[in-house]
Each structure stands twice: as C-alpha cells, then as structure tokens.
Design an enzyme around this catalytic site. Sequence first.
Site, PDB file in Angstrom:
ATOM      1  N   ASP A  13      37.464  38.359  49.030  1.00  0.00           N
ATOM      2  CA  ASP A  13      36.298  39.097  48.142  1.00  0.00           C
ATOM      3  C   ASP A  13      35.149  39.341  48.711  1.00  0.00           C
ATOM      4  O   ASP A  13      34.592  38.836  49.776  1.00  0.00           O
ATOM      5  CB  ASP A  13      36.072  37.514  47.474  1.00  0.00           C
ATOM      6  CG  ASP A  13      35.306  37.651  46.228  1.00  0.00           C
ATOM      7  OD1 ASP A  13      35.428  39.009  45.484  1.00  0.00           O
ATOM      8  OD2 ASP A  13      34.537  36.753  45.625  1.00  0.00           O
ATOM      9  N   ASN A  64      42.555  40.887  38.449  1.00  0.00           N
ATOM     10  CA  ASN A  64      41.451  42.246  38.455  1.00  0.00           C
ATOM     11  C   ASN A  64      41.954  43.702  37.814  1.00  0.00           C
ATOM     12  O   ASN A  64      41.513  44.731  37.957  1.00  0.00           O
ATOM     13  CB  ASN A  64      42.891  42.478  39.465  1.00  0.00           C
ATOM     14  CG  ASN A  64      41.597  41.886  40.815  1.00  0.00           C
ATOM     15  OD1 ASN A  64      41.861  41.001  41.767  1.00  0.00           O
ATOM     16  ND2 ASN A  64      40.296  41.212  40.600  1.00  0.00           N
TER      17      ASN A  64
HETATM   18  C1  IPE Z   1      39.960  37.380  43.465  1.00  0.00           C
HETATM   19  O1  IPE Z   1      38.048  37.754  43.593  1.00  0.00           O
HETATM   20  C2  IPE Z   1      40.496  38.088  43.617  1.00  0.00           C
HETATM   21  C3  IPE Z   1      41.244  38.755  44.768  1.00  0.00           C
HETATM   22  C4  IPE Z   1      39.832  39.157  45.852  1.00  0.00           C
HETATM   23  C5  IPE Z   1      41.977  39.226  44.910  1.00  0.00           C
HETATM   24  P1  IPE Z   1      38.282  38.368  42.355  1.00  0.00           P
HETATM   25  O2  IPE Z   1      36.615  39.441  42.915  1.00  0.00           O
HETATM   26  O3  IPE Z   1      38.539  39.260  41.330  1.00  0.00           O
HETATM   27  O4  IPE Z   1      37.412  37.085  41.469  1.00  0.00           O
HETATM   28  P2  IPE Z   1      35.852  36.647  40.211  1.00  0.00           P
HETATM   29  O5  IPE Z   1      35.547  37.823  39.373  1.00  0.00           O
HETATM   30  O6  IPE Z   1      34.364  36.817  41.204  1.00  0.00           O
HETATM   31  O7  IPE Z   1      36.492  35.203  40.013  1.00  0.00           O
HETATM   32  C1  IPE Z   2      37.631  41.701  46.429  1.00  0.00           C
HETATM   33  O1  IPE Z   2      36.540  42.493  46.063  1.00  0.00           O
HETATM   34  C2  IPE Z   2      38.514  42.421  46.158  1.00  0.00           C
HETATM   35  C3  IPE Z   2      39.420  41.915  45.454  1.00  0.00           C
HETATM   36  C4  IPE Z   2      39.582  41.778  44.489  1.00  0.00           C
HETATM   37  C5  IPE Z   2      40.517  43.368  44.984  1.00  0.00           C
HETATM   38  P1  IPE Z   2      35.464  42.383  45.149  1.00  0.00           P
HETATM   39  O2  IPE Z   2      35.866  43.964  44.920  1.00  0.00           O
HETATM   40  O3  IPE Z   2      35.687  41.558  44.321  1.00  0.00           O
HETATM   41  O4  IPE Z   2      34.143  42.754  46.023  1.00  0.00           O
HETATM   42  P2  IPE Z   2      32.830  41.599  44.746  1.00  0.00           P
HETATM   43  O5  IPE Z   2      33.000  40.055  44.436  1.00  0.00           O
HETATM   44  O6  IPE Z   2      32.722  43.062  43.559  1.00  0.00           O
HETATM   45  O7  IPE Z   2      31.556  41.885  45.242  1.00  0.00           O
HETATM   46 MG    MG Z   3      34.789  40.121  43.664  1.00  0.00          MG
END
Ligand code: IPE
Ligand code: IPE
Ligand code: MG
Length: 247
Positions: free
Chosen positions: A25, A73
């Site tokens: 993340d 996602n």
């Molecule tokens: C969790 O991260 C899912 C993955 C890293 C694949 P998200 O960015 O989707 O989670 P939330 O929305 O902050 O809870």
């Molecule tokens: C994690 O990074 C990747 C996925 C969830 C696919 P994010 O895209 O959630 O990055 P932030 O949380 O918005 O910074």
């Molecule tokens: Mg995220």
Amino acid sequence: MRFFGRKKKHGAPASVPEHIAIILDGNGRWARKRGMPRTAGHARGAETFRRVATYCRDIGVKYLTAYAFSTENWRRPPEEVAEIWRLLREYLDETYERMERDRVKVRILGGREEMPEDVRELLAKIDEKSRRIDGITLCLCINYGSRDEITRAARLLAEDAAAGKISPEEITEDSIASRLYSAGIPDPDLVIRPSGEVRLSNFLLWQCAYSELYFTDTLWPDFGEEDIDRAVAEYNRRDRRYGGVKG
Ligand code: IPE
Ligand code: IPE
Ligand code: MG
C-alpha cells in the site's frame, strides 16, 4: 522475480518468520508526492516487490504473500484498474518464465471468474508449473477479499452438506481452512502494512487470527531491505502466546 543469490546485508535477524504477508500500500501517495500520476506509483511498487521478494527469499522466508489487488479495488477509476492489470500481467508473465530457474512456487489467492480470459489461462499454466517446483512459495492475492474467500468456503461446505457428503457436526476449523484459497499454506507469522494505514482492508482475516501485525509509515515504493529487517527485528521482540501463558 529476479534472484541473484545475494546474501543479506543488514545484520542477521534472530529468527526469520516462516511466512511474511505484505499489504502493498501507498503507491498512489508516493506518486502524488512527486507530482506524478498514481499509475507511476504502481509501476514503482511492482519494482519494489521484485526487490523485496528476492531479499525475503535470501534471508530464508519460506512463504511470502503479497496483497496486490483487492475485490474492492475494482471501485477505482477504470484507467487505474487497467494499468494495475497491465502490470500484473507483466509480472505474471515474467514469473511464469523465471519460476523454474528461481525455484519459486506460485499460489494465486483470489477469484478467477472476474479476471480476463488471458490472465486465467496464464494462471492455469502457473498452477501447472508450480506443481513441479519445490522452493519458496509466493502467494499472490489478486482479486482477493477475505470475506469473499470465507463466503466461498461456506458455500462449498453447504454444497457438500446438501449432497450428503458432510454432516453439520463434521464442520471444523480444518474443514473451513481447507476450502479457503490458502488451503495447505501455514498462517502468516508476520503481516506488514506500509503507508501509515492501520487496518487490514479485508486481507486474510481468518488466517491472521494470531499473526503479528507491523505497521509503518513508509510508502510501499520506498520499501527496502532495511524496512524488512526492521519488521523482522520487531517481530523478534514480540511474545507469541496464542492465548496461553508464558513459559
Ligand atoms: C489494500 O489497500 C489493498 C491492496 C493493497 C491490494 P487499499 O489502498 O485498497 O486499502 P484501503 O482502501 O486504504 O483500505
Ligand atoms: C496500493 O497502493 C496498490 C493497490 C491497492 C492496488 P494504493 O494505490 O492504494 O496507494 P494509496 O494508498 O492510494 O497511496
Ligand atoms: Mg491504498
């Protein structure tokens, strides 16, 4: 994954967890901080994963799990979803080519029905190759959601019960666990979540019942070997009691 047989660099941790699970993340915020599109963060995050996975193998981790794309996602803008899937395809293609040489067994955790046909075909080929490989197990959580996983397991048990193959009294923790995507994989010892969020976001809720949780503000694309060392060092300071008492 690229494995160059490198040795660990940052001092030996006392004991290396057998199974490390990471929520990848912070890609979007990493990119935004640099004035780049979120997708640039995903590309950098994929590179980071290649490096960190190699390091985990080198220090002796036996199971490495990565949360790469959740069932939630799909709610993101279509261009972002498309770019993440392009990167996933690229990674899976590369993994398929290298897994024998690198001795990496791959398990995919997640629902395949919603995946594009070419990805499903590639995953079937990866499953097939993995049966012949004996090495570190890499679990990739793609289109993964813990509630979805548990719901599917409940459905499978209900089908068996309706068909008279199992009676309600025979339903045990093991019969549930054996119907999860993670069947046969030991529970994570250590779960790492970068990016400052302190939640599990539907990740391995059943399997993490007794995992040690480690949260850090570092964004995933900035993650390095020393961040893994820090998490492992913290893990070694924890006292795992599983509801019992010490000693
Ligand atoms: C969790 O991260 C899912 C993955 C890293 C694949 P998200 O960015 O989707 O989670 P939330 O929305 O902050 O809870
Ligand atoms: C994690 O990074 C990747 C996925 C969830 C696919 P994010 O895209 O959630 O990055 P932030 O949380 O918005 O910074
Ligand atoms: Mg995220």
